[in-house]
Design an enzyme around this catalytic site. Structure first.
Site, PDB file in Angstrom:
ATOM      1  N   GLU A  17      -0.558   7.738  -7.364  1.00  0.00           N
ATOM      2  CA  GLU A  17       0.366   7.758  -6.229  1.00  0.00           C
ATOM      3  C   GLU A  17       1.709   7.256  -6.733  1.00  0.00           C
ATOM      4  O   GLU A  17       1.885   6.063  -6.977  1.00  0.00           O
ATOM      5  CB  GLU A  17      -0.147   6.867  -5.089  1.00  0.00           C
ATOM      6  CG  GLU A  17       0.831   6.779  -3.916  1.00  0.00           C
ATOM      7  CD  GLU A  17       0.471   5.691  -2.910  1.00  0.00           C
ATOM      8  OE1 GLU A  17       1.396   5.177  -2.255  1.00  0.00           O
ATOM      9  OE2 GLU A  17      -0.720   5.346  -2.790  1.00  0.00           O
ATOM     10  N   ARG A  30      10.268   5.232  -4.153  1.00  0.00           N
ATOM     11  CA  ARG A  30      11.073   4.023  -3.955  1.00  0.00           C
ATOM     12  C   ARG A  30      12.279   3.960  -4.877  1.00  0.00           C
ATOM     13  O   ARG A  30      13.089   3.033  -4.758  1.00  0.00           O
ATOM     14  CB  ARG A  30      10.206   2.772  -4.172  1.00  0.00           C
ATOM     15  CG  ARG A  30       9.042   2.660  -3.211  1.00  0.00           C
ATOM     16  CD  ARG A  30       8.248   1.392  -3.440  1.00  0.00           C
ATOM     17  NE  ARG A  30       7.008   1.383  -2.665  1.00  0.00           N
ATOM     18  CZ  ARG A  30       6.116   0.401  -2.689  1.00  0.00           C
ATOM     19  NH1 ARG A  30       6.333  -0.654  -3.451  1.00  0.00           N
ATOM     20  NH2 ARG A  30       5.024   0.478  -1.960  1.00  0.00           N
ATOM     21  N   LYS A  68      -4.689   5.337   5.193  1.00  0.00           N
ATOM     22  CA  LYS A  68      -4.255   4.208   4.377  1.00  0.00           C
ATOM     23  C   LYS A  68      -4.167   2.995   5.298  1.00  0.00           C
ATOM     24  O   LYS A  68      -3.539   3.063   6.356  1.00  0.00           O
ATOM     25  CB  LYS A  68      -2.892   4.511   3.759  1.00  0.00           C
ATOM     26  CG  LYS A  68      -2.274   3.331   3.021  1.00  0.00           C
ATOM     27  CD  LYS A  68      -0.961   3.720   2.394  1.00  0.00           C
ATOM     28  CE  LYS A  68      -0.296   2.529   1.711  1.00  0.00           C
ATOM     29  NZ  LYS A  68       0.907   2.926   0.952  1.00  0.00           N
TER      30      LYS A  68
END
Length: 207
Positions: A41, A45, A129
């Site tokens: 993943e 960011r 999640k």
């Protein structure tokens, strides 16, 4: 098509990776593969993230590359165009959820409360999640909601360590955990990819 259930079974730990240099992405992906981890993943960011996803998708097709920290509809579209094979969101707005569905990719939508989990379940999503896991109640929270929400499975992420991961993985409702410890910042800065392989090997053994 959109269900992320299969994603939960790829590895006991889903590496949550932040790269500042897109050139690091391919050696990181190969280091994880060498350690027995077949999924990554890569979080959106940093400005390098989309380019990093493109490189991994093109050069390391044997790893399942996903985009994490997807927070806007535009990011969902950009990640899909870059070659991401799945999406992960920290939470969900209606617009983001619709955009994720529109990509056609499997995704893990973020939920941190019972109501959020129920709302996502109403949309047909059963793999979620759980974020931020530790601040939101951790293992105790997941145990408490297993009774009223038995059809949901989770990838808890946020504050999980190699020491706490086995407690999550012991729960029947947890398919995998998300962990940033596999790709520590100092290892990336030093381009110490052999250390990442060693950490990945330890994580893959948690199964």
């Amino acid at each position: 098509m959109h269900s992320g259930d299969a994603l939960l079974d790829l590895s006991p730990v889903m590496p949550v990776v932040v790269v500042d240099d897109a050139a690091d992405a391919v050696p990181v992906a190969r280091a994880l593969l060498d350690g027995g981890i077949g999924v990554i993943e890569l979080t959106l960011r940093t400005p390098a993230a989309l380019g990093a996803i493109e490189r991994v998708a093109a050069e390391v097709p044997e790893i399942v590359i996903g985009a994490g920290t997807v927070t806007t509809a535009e990011q969902a579209k950009q990640a899909a165009a870059a070659g991401a094979r799945f999406l992960v969101t920290p939470g969900c707005t209606d617009r983001l959820l619709d955009a994720a569905f529109d990509t056609g990719l499997p995704f893990l939508p973020g939920a941190g409360t019972v109501s959020e989990a129920m709302r996502l379940a109403e949309r047909g999503l059963t793999a979620l999640k759980f974020f931020p896991a530790e601040p939101s109640g951790g293992v105790a929270f997941l145990k408490a909601i297993a009774g009223p929400l038995p059809g949901l499975r989770f990838c808890p992420t946020g504050g999980i360590t190699p020491e706490s991961a086995p407690r999550y993985l012991a729960l029947s409702t947890v398919g995998c955990v998300g962990g940033s410890w596999l790709t520590p910042g100092d290892a990336l800065a030093a381009k110490d990819f052999s250390r990442i392989t060693a950490l990945a090997r330890e994580a893959s053994a948690l199964a």
